[in-house]
Design an enzyme around this catalytic site. Structure first.
Site, PDB file in Angstrom:
ATOM      1  N   ASN A 226       0.839  -1.201   0.000  1.00 31.62           N
ATOM      2  CA  ASN A 226       0.000   0.000   0.000  1.00 31.62           C
ATOM      3  C   ASN A 226       0.880   1.260   0.000  1.00 31.62           C
ATOM      4  OD1 ASN A 226      -2.795   0.924   0.300  1.00 31.62           O
ATOM      5  ND2 ASN A 226      -2.203   1.670   2.335  1.00 31.62           N
ATOM      6  N   HIS A 266      -5.112   9.689  -1.442  1.00 34.00           N
ATOM      7  CA  HIS A 266      -5.417  10.936  -0.720  1.00 34.00           C
ATOM      8  C   HIS A 266      -5.202  12.051  -1.747  1.00 34.00           C
ATOM      9  CE1 HIS A 266      -5.898   9.029   3.117  1.00 34.00           C
ATOM     10  NE2 HIS A 266      -4.751   8.387   2.974  1.00 34.00           N
ATOM     11  N   GLU A 297      -7.652   4.367   0.383  1.00 34.56           N
ATOM     12  CA  GLU A 297      -7.815   5.421   1.393  1.00 34.56           C
ATOM     13  C   GLU A 297      -8.344   6.718   0.771  1.00 34.56           C
ATOM     14  OE1 GLU A 297      -4.329   5.893   3.864  1.00 34.56           O
ATOM     15  OE2 GLU A 297      -3.912   3.743   3.892  1.00 34.56           O
ATOM     16  N   ASP A 299      -9.820  10.069  -0.306  1.00 31.15           N
ATOM     17  CA  ASP A 299     -10.492  11.300   0.124  1.00 31.15           C
ATOM     18  C   ASP A 299      -9.911  12.445  -0.700  1.00 31.15           C
ATOM     19  OD1 ASP A 299      -8.007  11.680   1.390  1.00 31.15           O
ATOM     20  OD2 ASP A 299      -8.805  11.624   3.429  1.00 31.15           O
TER      21      ASP A 299
HETATM   22  C1  XIL Z   1      -4.033   8.026   9.892  1.00 35.09           C
HETATM   23  C2  XIL Z   1      -5.261   8.009  10.774  1.00 35.09           C
HETATM   24  O1  XIL Z   1      -6.399   8.340  10.011  1.00 35.09           O
HETATM   25  C3  XIL Z   1      -5.093   8.975  11.929  1.00 35.09           C
HETATM   26  O2  XIL Z   1      -6.187   8.878  12.792  1.00 35.09           O
HETATM   27  C4  XIL Z   1      -3.806   8.662  12.655  1.00 35.09           C
HETATM   28  O3  XIL Z   1      -3.594   9.625  13.653  1.00 35.09           O
HETATM   29  C5  XIL Z   1      -2.634   8.648  11.711  1.00 35.09           C
HETATM   30  O4  XIL Z   1      -2.890   7.752  10.664  1.00 35.09           O
HETATM   31  N1  XIL Z   1      -2.021   6.819   5.335  1.00 35.09           N
HETATM   32  C6  XIL Z   1      -2.242   5.660   6.055  1.00 35.09           C
HETATM   33  C7  XIL Z   1      -3.093   5.700   7.261  1.00 35.09           C
HETATM   34  O5  XIL Z   1      -1.821   4.596   5.616  1.00 35.09           O
HETATM   35  O6  XIL Z   1      -2.689   4.748   8.218  1.00 35.09           O
HETATM   36  C8  XIL Z   1      -3.156   7.056   7.891  1.00 35.09           C
HETATM   37  O7  XIL Z   1      -4.123   7.035   8.924  1.00 35.09           O
HETATM   38  C9  XIL Z   1      -3.479   8.091   6.851  1.00 35.09           C
HETATM   39  C10 XIL Z   1      -2.423   8.138   5.778  1.00 35.09           C
END
Ligand code: XIL
Length: 590
Positions: A226, A266, A297, A299
């Site tokens: 990932n 993201h 993930e 957003d």
């Molecule tokens: C983030 C969480 O959403 C938060 O709550 C935490 O404080 C930090 O981690 N990429 C990832 C996730 O793979 O694990 C992250 O999650 C966001 C970015």
């Protein structure tokens, strides 16, 4: 900018047209009321109804896709309305933090699965798949980690962590992010591996090692690499895509048990819209490696967008639409997972707040849990996506209590699903028990009910007509699976050695090879009996041989276990085009 937004709006409506054509009877009339150009759709009650009537999990499923979200235990367990929305919309659930080291390991010797188990149960109760995030990451480590883990003990810690955690959920996990964010193009290394404690302690092989450990602990989960920053049309993202691709190629070429790439996604909103042209080729290259792709993930960061919420929502929705149009066009993409589902709870509000203090709006549902234009983008992108060849299913309920986490679990499960093998009345399979020749004959005739050969039958002197396996043995002989029994002696109750299983399958499938040089792959090749060499060579070349625990060790004369017979027979079915190959680190691939 104006022109682009207008164009985008049009393609938005085309998307809705496709959606209403989907035949979802309640939604066509509901959606006709929508006026996306002018109204704030979250205020429109008909949209809320539509979101309920065509929940993303259901519309995704009709396309053979999965939709889901990552959420936190605290929110899910304390906010009933939110939990209802999650259950309604998501076909797959990911604990956003609860499976990280920090959450699971209060001290070097303790594991606490309470919260993650609660979430697994929430998923099960609501008919959702469950996804693991993440076994190896440079962040999310507990405070004791830096003081405790070092070069000498790192492998022990990694091994213990993966076998305990992946083993705990073995058979229940749809997929695992085995390694998260291992590439960092800003570093000095040629391979662009990120400078993490794991790299410093174990060298670049830590990634391969982690996947192998995960495959051993949970052979059913889809093992995923990932990463983030590989979506946009920027030079940095292009560099990172190239590095990720090189890593995936390297893992695949070494036979590392990796089955998927997770693209975090993201994304960043921009008032002028966003192009995603460069990712297309990357997706194709990843798919060509035989990997599945998941958007893990998603957003859209609206930190830099104008304050007006309606404008912001449209710009965010356009990014969702543009991105999903490109990625869902690639059939290897099997899942879309958002990081959060409602603006009520988003990790960006603490990490990337807006300067003007306005609440962030990066997700498909707003803070009142009402669908936003981004929900609409998801719905129409899914409606327009080509249907995937195979529907993702809930993991088949495990029928045997004692194969969880067993190296042959997937082979055994697959054969049980095909009704070729079965277990014992007490619900066990006894994977490590031996197999008699008569039992083998019974299994092989079930596996190959229509073998093409028609050999002469043999009346064995030691198999009476009243023996339970008599007719199976007869059938196996006629179909060519049992050959070379001098003196018509079969010894039905004798345990069958591995080499005889391989010879039997190769004979039944009419396989033989003069190229016995492939046998040198086995460290113990000299132990293969001469009569068996051509058949074992052929079976080896056709990927019918599975060697546990050491892939180069054939152990030809050791008695075969039930698990081994299952693995061999399964791979023989693959060779006969009657099953899909199951990836295993123990499958001989020469
Ligand atoms: C983030 C969480 O959403 C938060 O709550 C935490 O404080 C930090 O981690 N990429 C990832 C996730 O793979 O694990 C992250 O999650 C966001 C970015």
């Amino acid at each position: 900018m104006h022109k682009q937004l207008l164009l985008k709006r049009r393609h938005f409506l085309i998307g809705l047209g496709a959606l209403t054509g989907m035949g979802t009877f309640t939604t066509a009339s509901q959606l006709r009321h929508l006026n996306l150009l002018d109204s704030d759709i979250s205020a429109d009650p008909s949209v809320a109804l539509a979101a309920e009537a065509i929940a993303l999990r259901a519309s995704a499923r009709t396309k053979g896709l999965l939709f889901g979200a990552a959420v936190n235990y605290n929110n899910l367990s304390s906010d009933q309305a939110y939990a209802n929305l999650v259950a309604q919309q998501c076909g797959i659930l990911v604990p956003a933090n609860e499976l990280k080291w920090q959450a699971l390991r209060p001290s070097p010797s303790q594991f606490n699965f309470t919260r993650a188990d609660w979430m697994a149960q929430f998923a099960r109760r609501n008919g959702m798949l469950f996804r693991g995030h993440t076994l190896v990451w440079h962040n999310g480590l507990p405070n004791w980690f830096a003081k405790t883990v070092n070069k000498q003990n790192a492998e022990k810690f990694l091994r213990e962590h993966i076998s305990r955690v992946a083993g705990h959920y073995a058979g229940q996990m749809h997929s695992w992010d085995v390694v998260n964010e291992a590439i960092d193009p800003r570093g000095q290394r040629g391979d662009m591996l990120r400078n993490t404690p794991w790299l410093r302690f174990l060298g670049p092989d830590y990634i391969d090692l982690a996947f192998r450990m995960a495959a051993e602990a949970d052979p059913r989960a889809i093992l995923t690499y990932n990463d983030f920053g590989i979506e946009h049309d920027t030079p940095q993202a292009e560099t990172k895509r190239a590095a990720v691709l090189r890593l995936l190629e390297r893992l695949k070429s070494r036979g590392t048990p990796i089955q998927a790439l997770g693209i975090q996604a993201h994304l960043f909103g921009h008032p002028d819209g966003v192009n995603f042209t460069q990712i297309r080729r990357f997706l194709r290259n990843v798919a060509d490696l035989g990997l599945e792709i998941m958007i893990t993930e998603l957003d859209v960061n609206d930190q830099q967008l104008p304050r007006d919420p309606a404008l912001r929502d449209r710009a965010v929705a356009n990014v969702y639409a543009d991105f999903l149009e490109v990625v869902l066009d690639q059939p290897a993409v099997t899942a879309v997972i958002t990081w959060g589902i409602s603006d009520r709870y988003t990790w960006l509000s603490s990490t990337k707040p807006r300067k003007d203090g306005a609440g962030l709006r990066p997700l498909p549902f707003d803070a009142q849990l009402k669908p936003k234009p981004a929900w609409q983008s998801l719905t129409s992108a899914i409606a327009q996506a080509p249907t995937r060849p195979s529907q993702p299913g809930l993991p088949t309920p495990t029928t045997f209590a004692d194969i969880q986490g067993h190296w042959a679990q997937r082979y055994i499960q697959a054969l049980a699903d095909k009704n070729i093998i079965s277990g014992f009345p007490d619900g066990t399979f006894k994977p490590n028990a031996p197999v008699t020749r008569a039992e083998f004959a019974a299994i092989v005739t079930k596996a190959f009910p229509k073998a093409s050969q028609n050999n002469a039958s043999i009346e064995f002197v030691d198999v009476s007509r009243s023996f339970w396996g008599y007719s199976a043995i007869q059938t196996a002989v006629r179909r060519g699976f049992l050959v070379g029994y001098p003196g018509r002696i079969f010894q039905p109750s004798q345990q069958i050695p591995r080499v005889q299983v391989i010879v039997a399958l190769a004979s039944g499938l009419n396989l033989s090879s003069d190229n016995t040089s492939v046998l040198s792959y086995y460290q113990d090749a000299t132990q293969i009996p001469t009569y068996a060499m051509n058949k074992v060579a052929a079976a080896t070349q056709r990927q019918m041989v599975v060697n546990y625990p050491t892939v180069r060790q054939l152990n030809p004369n050791r008695n075969a276990t039930r698990a081994e017979v299952a693995a061999f027979i399964y791979q023989a079915l693959v060779d006969a085009d009657q099953a899909q190959s199951i990836n295993s680190p123990y499958l001989v691939q020469v």
